[in-house]
Design an enzyme around this catalytic site. Structure first.
Site, PDB file in Angstrom:
ATOM      1  N   THR A 116       0.669  -1.307  -0.045  1.00 10.78           N
ATOM      2  CA  THR A 116      -0.119  -0.158   0.088  1.00 10.78           C
ATOM      3  C   THR A 116       0.858   1.172  -0.046  1.00 10.78           C
ATOM      4  OG1 THR A 116      -1.396   1.246   1.408  1.00 10.78           O
ATOM      5  CG2 THR A 116      -0.100  -0.203   2.577  1.00 10.78           C
ATOM      6  N   TYR A 140      -1.214  -0.367  10.549  1.00  9.66           N
ATOM      7  CA  TYR A 140      -1.601  -1.026   9.498  1.00  9.66           C
ATOM      8  C   TYR A 140      -0.720  -0.852   8.477  1.00  9.66           C
ATOM      9  CZ  TYR A 140      -3.436  -1.387   4.709  1.00  9.66           C
ATOM     10  OH  TYR A 140      -3.597  -1.824   3.410  1.00  9.66           O
TER      11      TYR A 140
END
Ligand code: UDP
Length: 323
Positions: A116, A140
């Site tokens: 990501t 995350y």
């Protein structure tokens, strides 16, 4: 040729199965269905299981003998990762180590990994190139960066090879409306705004309108999920052709503000949205836009869907589904 798609019942995973199948591969889905949906498994066999169960993963790999693994299985909600970091480290990091151990034991040495742009943190320059420092702002993002590091280290140790794909803002749905974005709870801008358009939600809250951007709202690079899916199939082929381990951005290179996005949604849905200003969301970078040269060069990839098509396909899915 079989490809094990771990987390293949989720949003990007299921669209990748659709694309792999269209390109002649057989996607074998492995998913614990905690966040995935069995009705999204339509293009190959389904095996239910958890990546933390190394023996179960090994059994499935040994049975199907896939050429490569595409790994989507993860907890993904940034806010939850702040509240429950251990669950994220367990699922995303320990889970991946378990998956990699099973793959190694079964002799599978090719992996495409869902990473990501959240691994970059606050941009120091734009657009973001793959060489930009990686300093994630959330647990995350840190779990994703840790896995990238693990994959890099494994490539140094033997002939294991991986492609880490760093997504920008995944959006849109299968143009034929068979599958789409379905998260519970939903936190993403486009589905939330579409729910407002459908009258299922009262208002859309803009998280901050005092950023240093052209209209004060955050800029994001929305990329169609079918374009992401296409990039995964290309990354699989790249690894089967003996490509070296690499990390690659997947974005369009075009930034859209939240207000521009809402204008587009009103135009596509022909509905007026009830929009309210709200406080900034902690951890939001003002601007995230990809440099996608590497994806073009290495994978021969280029995005085919624009923002109208992203919103149009998402609207088609949301207005027909009862999610
Ligand atoms: N956003 C917003 N209201 C919402 C959800 C999102 O204003 O209810 C904004 C958010 O601040 C960000 C953009 O929309 O700038 C995209 O957010 P999303 O959660 O979809 O993806 P992210 O960029 O966090 O990966």
């Amino acid at each position: 040729m079989k490809i094990l798609v771990v987390g293949g019942a989720g949003y990007i995973g299921s669209h990748t199965c659709l694309d792999l199948h269209a390109k002649g591969f057989t996607p074998v889905v492995f998913d614990n269905l905690e966040n995935g949906h069995e009705e999204f498994v339509r293009w190959g066999p389904f095996e239910r299981g958890d990546i933390l169960d190394t023996d179960r993963v090994h059994e499935v790999i040994a049975r199907y003998q896939p050429e490569a693994i595409v790994h989507f299985a993860a907890l993904i909600e940034v806010g939850q990762s702040v509240q429950a970091p251990l669950a994220f480290y367990r699922n995303n990091v320990a889970g991946t180590i378990s998956l990699l151990s099973a793959a190694r034991r079964a002799g599978v040495r090719r992996m495409v990994f869902s990473s990501t742009c959240a691994t970059y943190g606050l941009p120091q320059h734009l657009p973001l190139t793959e060489g930009h420092p990686q300093r994630p702002l959330s647990p995350y993002g840190r779990t994703k960066l840790m896995v990238e590091d693990i994959l890099r280290d494994m490539s140094g140790a033997d002939d294991f090879r991986s492609v880490s794909l760093r997504y920008f803002n995944a959006a849109g749905a299968d143009p034929e409306g068979r599958i789409g974005e379905w998260h519970e709870p939903e936190t993403h801008a486009i589905p939330l705004a579409l729910e407002v358009a459908l009258g299922r939600r009262r208002d859309f809250k803009i998280f901050g309108d005092d950023y240093d951007t052209r209209d004060g709202t955050c800029v994001r690079d929305y990329v169609h999920v079918m374009d992401l899916a296409d990039a995964h199939s290309r990354a699989v082929q790249y690894l089967l052709d003996d490509g070296a381990s690499i990390s690659i951005n997947l974005g369009t290179g075009t930034g859209t503000t939240v207000k521009e996005l809402l204008d587009k949604i009103e135009a596509v849905t022909r509905r007026k949205l009830n929009v309210v200003e709200a406080a900034r969301r902690p951890g939001d970078a003002p601007v995230l836009v990809a440099d996608n040269e590497l994806a073009r060069e290495v994978l021969g990839w280029s995005p085919r869907y624009d923002l109208s098509e992203i919103v149009g396909t998402a609207w088609n899915w949301h207005s027909r589904s009862n999610m």
